[in-house]
Design an enzyme around this catalytic site. Structure first.
Site, PDB file in Angstrom:
ATOM      1  N   CYS A   1       0.799  -1.231   0.000  1.00  0.00           N
ATOM      2  CA  CYS A   1       0.000   0.000   0.000  1.00  0.00           C
ATOM      3  C   CYS A   1       0.834   1.285   0.000  1.00  0.00           C
ATOM      4  O   CYS A   1       0.581   2.164  -0.822  1.00  0.00           O
ATOM      5  CB  CYS A   1      -0.980   0.044   1.158  1.00  0.00           C
ATOM      6  SG  CYS A   1      -1.204  -1.477   2.039  1.00  0.00           S
TER       7      CYS A   1
ATOM      8  N   ARG B   1       6.891 -11.027   5.369  1.00  0.00           N
ATOM      9  CA  ARG B   1       6.253 -10.878   6.676  1.00  0.00           C
ATOM     10  C   ARG B   1       6.843 -11.901   7.625  1.00  0.00           C
ATOM     11  O   ARG B   1       6.951 -13.074   7.270  1.00  0.00           O
ATOM     12  CB  ARG B   1       4.740 -11.120   6.580  1.00  0.00           C
ATOM     13  CG  ARG B   1       4.028 -10.037   5.827  1.00  0.00           C
ATOM     14  CD  ARG B   1       2.540 -10.301   5.801  1.00  0.00           C
ATOM     15  NE  ARG B   1       1.905  -9.358   4.896  1.00  0.00           N
ATOM     16  CZ  ARG B   1       0.626  -9.390   4.562  1.00  0.00           C
ATOM     17  NH1 ARG B   1      -0.153 -10.331   5.065  1.00  0.00           N
ATOM     18  NH2 ARG B   1       0.125  -8.499   3.728  1.00  0.00           N
TER      19      ARG B   1
ATOM     20  N   GLN C   1       1.811 -11.002  -3.487  1.00  0.00           N
ATOM     21  CA  GLN C   1       0.382 -10.711  -3.391  1.00  0.00           C
ATOM     22  C   GLN C   1      -0.098 -10.215  -4.747  1.00  0.00           C
ATOM     23  O   GLN C   1       0.573  -9.388  -5.358  1.00  0.00           O
ATOM     24  CB  GLN C   1       0.165  -9.563  -2.399  1.00  0.00           C
ATOM     25  CG  GLN C   1       0.021  -9.978  -0.975  1.00  0.00           C
ATOM     26  CD  GLN C   1      -0.378  -8.795  -0.128  1.00  0.00           C
ATOM     27  OE1 GLN C   1       0.269  -7.758  -0.173  1.00  0.00           O
ATOM     28  NE2 GLN C   1      -1.442  -8.942   0.627  1.00  0.00           N
TER      29      GLN C   1
ATOM     30  N   ASP D   1      -2.009  -7.855  -5.738  1.00  0.00           N
ATOM     31  CA  ASP D   1      -2.583  -6.718  -5.046  1.00  0.00           C
ATOM     32  C   ASP D   1      -3.169  -5.694  -6.021  1.00  0.00           C
ATOM     33  O   ASP D   1      -2.825  -5.686  -7.198  1.00  0.00           O
ATOM     34  CB  ASP D   1      -1.455  -6.041  -4.249  1.00  0.00           C
ATOM     35  CG  ASP D   1      -1.933  -5.499  -2.927  1.00  0.00           C
ATOM     36  OD1 ASP D   1      -3.153  -5.389  -2.740  1.00  0.00           O
ATOM     37  OD2 ASP D   1      -1.068  -5.175  -2.089  1.00  0.00           O
TER      38      ASP D   1
ATOM     39  N   HIS E   1      -4.603  -1.378  -5.517  1.00  0.00           N
ATOM     40  CA  HIS E   1      -5.106  -0.279  -4.698  1.00  0.00           C
ATOM     41  C   HIS E   1      -5.919   0.627  -5.604  1.00  0.00           C
ATOM     42  O   HIS E   1      -5.436   1.054  -6.645  1.00  0.00           O
ATOM     43  CB  HIS E   1      -3.942   0.449  -4.030  1.00  0.00           C
ATOM     44  CG  HIS E   1      -3.259  -0.432  -3.018  1.00  0.00           C
ATOM     45  ND1 HIS E   1      -2.141  -1.157  -3.320  1.00  0.00           N
ATOM     46  CD2 HIS E   1      -3.598  -0.746  -1.744  1.00  0.00           C
ATOM     47  CE1 HIS E   1      -1.800  -1.887  -2.257  1.00  0.00           C
ATOM     48  NE2 HIS E   1      -2.663  -1.659  -1.295  1.00  0.00           N
TER      49      HIS E   1
ATOM     50  N   LYS F   1     -12.901  -5.657   6.226  1.00  0.00           N
ATOM     51  CA  LYS F   1     -12.641  -6.360   4.973  1.00  0.00           C
ATOM     52  C   LYS F   1     -13.602  -7.510   4.744  1.00  0.00           C
ATOM     53  O   LYS F   1     -14.224  -8.019   5.679  1.00  0.00           O
ATOM     54  CB  LYS F   1     -11.207  -6.882   4.959  1.00  0.00           C
ATOM     55  CG  LYS F   1     -10.878  -7.759   6.153  1.00  0.00           C
ATOM     56  CD  LYS F   1      -9.427  -8.233   6.097  1.00  0.00           C
ATOM     57  CE  LYS F   1      -9.150  -9.203   7.227  1.00  0.00           C
ATOM     58  NZ  LYS F   1      -7.985 -10.031   7.051  1.00  0.00           N
TER      59      LYS F   1
ATOM     60  N   HIS G   1      -8.132  -1.760  -0.875  1.00  0.00           N
ATOM     61  CA  HIS G   1      -7.043  -2.711  -1.085  1.00  0.00           C
ATOM     62  C   HIS G   1      -7.723  -4.032  -1.436  1.00  0.00           C
ATOM     63  O   HIS G   1      -8.699  -4.402  -0.783  1.00  0.00           O
ATOM     64  CB  HIS G   1      -6.238  -2.983   0.184  1.00  0.00           C
ATOM     65  CG  HIS G   1      -5.860  -1.782   0.989  1.00  0.00           C
ATOM     66  ND1 HIS G   1      -4.561  -1.439   1.239  1.00  0.00           N
ATOM     67  CD2 HIS G   1      -6.609  -0.857   1.650  1.00  0.00           C
ATOM     68  CE1 HIS G   1      -4.523  -0.363   2.008  1.00  0.00           C
ATOM     69  NE2 HIS G   1      -5.748   0.003   2.275  1.00  0.00           N
TER      70      HIS G   1
HETATM   71 ZN    ZN Z   1      -2.838  -2.434   0.630  1.00  0.00          ZN
END
Ligand code: ZN
Length: 583
Positions: free
Chosen positions: A281, A310, A328, A330, A332, A411, A457
């Site tokens: 992000c 992580r 990921q 991902d 945004h 979420k 996200h």
């Molecule tokens: Zn994010």
């Protein structure tokens, strides 16, 4: 008199806990009947069943387990009522002393003076428990003791090693059978085992939780990513790639430092503190902030196959399912407040489309405000309502996980259901009013003024790693053809057929298929067995007949022997299977 209870509730986590705690009590009772000297430590319900830690003069064996099961069966047949008996701390202590149960004495002594305690009594037995338990022993109709392991008292190596007996139980024998069957299935499908057999990836001792992809694993990974990129480009996402290492200050601004630090890795460059990104992000926020957007540009969809790290405790690492570095899928999305609902619905539809390509069903969970949340209660309610409305508008059923949200917003989590009924959290859609504020994001509205965009996200696969793990287990390695690393394995019967095998491979590859030739000087049967173990999608053995005709004898990893096909027909069949992403 035997009271038959058809429906012992066994749906929710709480109902299962009651069931398994009761089972643990019955196991303890059986143990005491068989081993009057047994000392009991703790015997809780866990995610999948129950256990009891005991101190016993002798080491228990599997044969002992079946004896204990027999005694438990007796207790179940006796249909004993289970009665809750509140006691004071002193009374509890007196009872534990009288029964010579040193671990129970230690537990009671560690509780506050005014603690309210409860014993649960059934027949001659009683155990200190928080409860509640079931009403009668006969309700635990099906159970199995699974294993014995060592466990230190209070989890400390300084203490005595106890014996832990694990068990599982259900209200119906058919449910136990299904569970045991699924365990065998799960073992057979374990992606770590299949990954080795297919030579897809490895976990070197030098990198716990850091997967190393091998060439065939990369094929699957790249196919997944190309498919993803194509779809996202169609849906008007624009791809970015943000740095893996960014200055620590950024993580203070984003809130990760305060709320996510224990999962992050840090480093130092030229004397400055940097962090390795656990999420994509902040990088995406920097990309948004580089220029001024107008309301006409919205929504801005920045997608990223983002490589994150992580920290996970070593005990929780599990093949590709739980790793310390992963990619990921991902994105945004920055939008006007009035675009939120439409955008959410589009994302949910996209996730549904992608999962259905793999034949997965799924369940949706709305995760709400956690303890460490940032932002106002109002923002949280607004965001939660928006997520709720979007799923409800689409007629999708969902569960609620109270307190399960990310620190910056609520979420929707998508849990994939695999072919043996297990669920895996993969996709997620998170609504966020906080980060745009923290990074002071704006756009120019129709009124010429600056306004704050809303941010989403979202991931679909969740991580490429976990999704691959789920795919491998779901398909037992026999992946849909478009994902298979070796689509056609060509095996030569002997050295004099190698030329024909290589020529055939060239032809099939020219048609856009992935082939591999096994020209080793080994027995044909051995080579075929290896190809089957490697889950190569189609196997063709090239011998005398193939050298002189255009007919191929085909074996498929899914369907077994398929008989003979003219070469062109075979190739066309595979091309169609790939184009359709057939299951
Ligand atoms: Zn994010």
């Amino acid at each position: 008199m035997t009271i038959i209870r058809q429906n012992t509730p066994f749906e929710t986590a709480e109902e299962k806990k009651i069931f398994w705690e009761t089972s643990s009590q019955i196991m303890a009772q059986a143990l005491l009947r068989l081993y009057p000297d047994v000392k009991f430590a703790i015997g809780p319900a866990i995610d999948n069943g129950f256990y009891y830690d005991i101190d016993l003069g002798q080491r228990l064996t599997d044969a002992d387990l079946s004896q204990i099961e027999d005694e438990m069966r007796r207790i179940v047949r006796e249909d004993l009522p289970i009665v809750c008996r509140p006691v004071t701390r002193m009374e509890a202590l007196g009872e534990a002393v009288a029964k010579n149960q040193p671990y129970k004495i230690e537990i009671i002594n560690s509780l506050p003076q005014d603690a309210q305690l409860t014993f649960f009594d059934d027949g001659e037995f009683s155990d200190l428990r928080v409860g509640p338990l079931l009403e009668r022993t006969s309700q635990v109709r099906a159970f199995k003791l699974m294993s014995i392991a060592g466990a230190y008292w209070r989890g400390s190596e300084k203490n005595k090693m106890l014996q832990r007996i694990y068990g599982i139980s259900f209200p119906k024998p058919s449910m136990l059978d299904e569970y045991l069957q699924n365990l065998v299935e799960a073992k057979r499908r374990d992606h770590r085992k299949i990954g080795r057999e297919m030579d897809l990836f490895m976990f070197p001792a030098e990198g716990p939780g850091f997967p190393l992809y091998l060439p065939k694993g990369m094929v699957i990974r790249n196919e997944l990513m190309s498919f993803w990129k194509e779809l996202h480009s169609e849906k008007k996402y624009n791809e970015i790639r943000t740095p893996i290492i960014l200055n620590e200050d950024l993580w203070h601004t984003s809130g990760h430092w305060d709320h996510y630090k224990e999962h992050m890795y840090f480093t130092d460059i030229d004397g400055d503190a940097y962090a390795i990104k656990p999420m994509n992000c902040p990088g995406a926020l920097l990309a948004y902030k580089r220029r001024m957007y107008s309301y006409r540009d919205m929504p801005v969809r920045l997608s990223e196959l983002g490589h994150v790290h992580r920290h996970e405790p070593s005990g929780s690492l599990h093949g590709l399912m739980r790793v310390r570095e992963f990619t990921q899928d991902d994105a945004h999305i920055f939008m006007l407040p009035e675009q939120v609902k439409g955008e959410l619905k589009d994302i949910i539809k996209l996730i549904d489309d992608i999962y259905s390509v793999f034949g997965f069903s799924y369940k949706v969970v709305l995760a709400t405000r956690p303890q460490n949340a940032i932002g106002s209660a109002e923002d949280w309610t607004r965001a939660q309502d928006a997520l709720k409305e979007a799923v409800e508008d689409l007629g999708i059923e969902y569960d609620i996980a109270p307190g399960g949200g990310a620190f910056y917003g609520p979420k929707l989590d998508f849990h994939l259901r695999d072919c043996i009924g297990r669920t895996w959290q993969c996709g997620t859609v998170q609504l966020d009013f906080q980060m745009p504020q923290r990074f002071d994001l704006t756009y120019t509205g129709a009124d010429g003024e600056k306004h704050r965009p809303v941010m989403i996200h979202r991931t679909v696969f969740g991580s490429i790693e976990r999704f691959m793990g789920v795919l491998i287990e779901h398909f037992e390695g026999k992946l849909p053809l478009w994902l298979a690393p070796v689509q056609v394995k060509i095996i030569s019967v002997s050295e004099k057929h190698n030329e024909t095998a290589w020529k055939l491979a060239d032809e099939i590859e020219a048609a856009g298929l992935r082939t591999e030739v096994d020209a080793r000087n080994e027995k044909t049967g051995y080579k075929v067995r290896e190809a089957i173990l490697a889950r190569d999608s189609y196997i063709i053995v090239v011998g005398e007949k193939e050298a002189t005709s255009d007919m191929l004898t085909v074996r498929s990893s899914k369907a077994g022997d398929m008989g003979e096909f003219p070469k062109t027909e075979f190739i066309a069949m595979l091309q169609k299977e790939i184009a359709e992403k057939a299951l």
